[in-house]
Design a protein around this motif. Structure first.
Motif, short mmCIF file in Angstrom:
data_model
loop_
_atom_site.label_atom_id
_atom_site.label_comp_id
_atom_site.label_asym_id
_atom_site.label_seq_id
_atom_site.Cartn_x
_atom_site.Cartn_y
_atom_site.Cartn_z
N ASP A 187 0.86 -1.18 0.00
CA ASP A 187 0.00 0.00 0.00
C ASP A 187 0.89 1.23 0.00
O ASP A 187 1.82 1.34 0.81
N LEU A 188 0.62 2.14 -0.92
CA LEU A 188 1.50 3.28 -1.11
C LEU A 188 0.67 4.52 -1.37
O LEU A 188 -0.19 4.53 -2.26
N ALA A 189 0.89 5.57 -0.57
CA ALA A 189 0.15 6.82 -0.73
C ALA A 189 1.07 7.99 -0.42
O ALA A 189 1.72 8.02 0.62
N VAL A 243 10.99 -2.33 4.27
CA VAL A 243 10.58 -3.66 3.85
C VAL A 243 10.98 -4.64 4.95
O VAL A 243 12.01 -4.50 5.60
N GLY A 244 10.13 -5.62 5.18
CA GLY A 244 10.29 -6.50 6.33
C GLY A 244 11.34 -7.59 6.14
O GLY A 244 11.76 -7.90 5.03
N PHE A 245 11.75 -8.16 7.28
CA PHE A 245 12.73 -9.25 7.28
C PHE A 245 12.35 -10.23 8.38
O PHE A 245 12.09 -9.84 9.53
N ASP A 246 12.28 -11.50 8.03
CA ASP A 246 11.93 -12.56 8.97
C ASP A 246 13.21 -13.09 9.63
O ASP A 246 14.04 -13.73 8.98
N LEU A 247 13.37 -12.80 10.91
CA LEU A 247 14.58 -13.22 11.62
C LEU A 247 14.65 -14.72 11.82
O LEU A 247 15.74 -15.29 11.93
N CYS A 304 7.17 12.91 0.60
CA CYS A 304 8.43 12.21 0.41
C CYS A 304 8.46 10.96 1.29
O CYS A 304 8.13 11.03 2.48
N LEU A 305 8.85 9.84 0.69
CA LEU A 305 8.93 8.57 1.42
C LEU A 305 10.35 8.05 1.37
O LEU A 305 10.96 7.95 0.30
N VAL A 306 10.89 7.74 2.55
CA VAL A 306 12.22 7.12 2.66
C VAL A 306 12.03 5.65 3.01
O VAL A 306 11.45 5.33 4.05
N ILE A 307 12.51 4.77 2.13
CA ILE A 307 12.33 3.33 2.30
C ILE A 307 13.66 2.70 2.66
O ILE A 307 14.66 2.88 1.95
N TYR A 352 9.27 -8.99 2.05
CA TYR A 352 8.81 -8.10 0.97
C TYR A 352 7.61 -7.24 1.36
O TYR A 352 7.02 -6.58 0.52
N GLU A 353 7.25 -7.24 2.62
CA GLU A 353 6.13 -6.42 3.09
C GLU A 353 6.62 -5.00 3.41
O GLU A 353 7.67 -4.82 4.02
N LEU A 354 5.85 -4.02 2.97
CA LEU A 354 6.18 -2.63 3.26
C LEU A 354 5.51 -2.21 4.56
O LEU A 354 4.29 -2.25 4.68
N ARG A 355 6.32 -1.82 5.53
CA ARG A 355 5.82 -1.43 6.85
C ARG A 355 6.04 0.06 7.06
O ARG A 355 7.17 0.53 7.05
N TRP A 356 4.96 0.79 7.25
CA TRP A 356 5.04 2.24 7.46
C TRP A 356 5.29 2.53 8.92
O TRP A 356 4.72 1.90 9.81
N GLU A 357 6.20 3.46 9.15
CA GLU A 357 6.50 3.85 10.53
C GLU A 357 5.43 4.81 11.02
O GLU A 357 5.11 5.82 10.36
#
Length: 248
Positions: free
Chosen positions: A85-87, A230-234, A94-97, A241-246
């Protein structure tokens, strides 16, 4: 036989004249057939990646859900690609990924640019929601180092960013991958901050990926800039590959 030849000759003269007299109508029909072919191809494309025809607004802002890269959706199937989801637009432009390598940052930037161009061409897109209208879409993605041009990875990025920063305004969509890379983190962070600040004050809508902590901290301090990762499974030691918004 002579009569048959004369009749054949007569028809060969009449047929081109008839086509010439109807040339305007024929050209119009060809254009309509081309449009029908485009619509048919677009509908087939929409079915292939489970896309939709989204509205294109007049302002420089967009709001997309279930955004996927079109080529990944076609190659691997639309149900196997992790959507995002991107808005952006309005107060947050401005988005910093950030996130791990191979986590999908570059793919997300490319997808954001591609869906805009696809929609502008009248094609369905692998997303839902609405798109903005941008007079220009600029991308600094990929390594453009060149021995022939005496450009390293870092200097090649500088040249492209210099061109990108010229004529910045609110009607431009900017995509920058790995801002400040190719040099040590201190110098790269300083350069990245300067570029990011220029993007923010120009009013353009921009998506920037980075590994540099200084750029993430800058995003926290500026209301017009937002952070996502983008997420990381420890447990699996693999990206999700999931985008997580702060959250602010």
């Amino acid at each position: 036989e002579e009569a048959a030849h004369r009749e054949e000759h007569r028809i060969r003269q009449l047929a081109p004249r008839a086509v010439g007299r109807a040339s305007a109508e024929i050209a119009e029909l060809v254009d309509r057939l081309g449009l029908l072919d485009l619509l048919r191809a677009g509908e087939r494309l929409r079915n292939d990646f489970h896309g939709s025809v989204v509205a294109v607004g007049e302002g420089p802002a967009f709001e997309l859900s279930r955004l996927r890269h079109p080529l990944l959706s076609l190659d691997h199937g639309p149900d196997t690609v992790v959507p995002a989801d991107l808005a952006l637009g309005g107060e947050q432009r401005c988005l910093v990924i950030s996130g791990p390598n191979t986590g999908g940052k570059t793919v997300l930037l490319k997808a954001a640019g591609l869906v805009h161009w696809m929609a502008y061409c009248g094609l369905p897109v692998p997303a839902e929601g609405s798109l903005g209208w941008f007079e220009q879409i600029w991308a600094v993605i990929g390594d453009q180092q060149s021995l022939a041009a005496d450009l390293s990875t870092f200097s090649a990025q500088l040249v492209r960013i210099k061109s990108l920063l010229e004529g910045l305004n609110e009607h431009r969509l900017v995509l920058v991958d790995e801002l400040g890379s190719g040099t040590n983190p201190g110098e790269g962070g300083a350069l990245g901050l300067a570029v990011l600040d220029r993007l923010r004050t120009s009013g353009c809508v921009s998506l920037v990926s980075t590994h540099l902590e200084r750029l993430k901290h800058y995003a926290v301090a500026q209301p017009e800039v937002v952070n996502a990762a983008v997420g990381f499974d420890l447990d699996r030691l693999a990206p999700t590959y999931e985008l997580r918004w702060e959250q602010a």
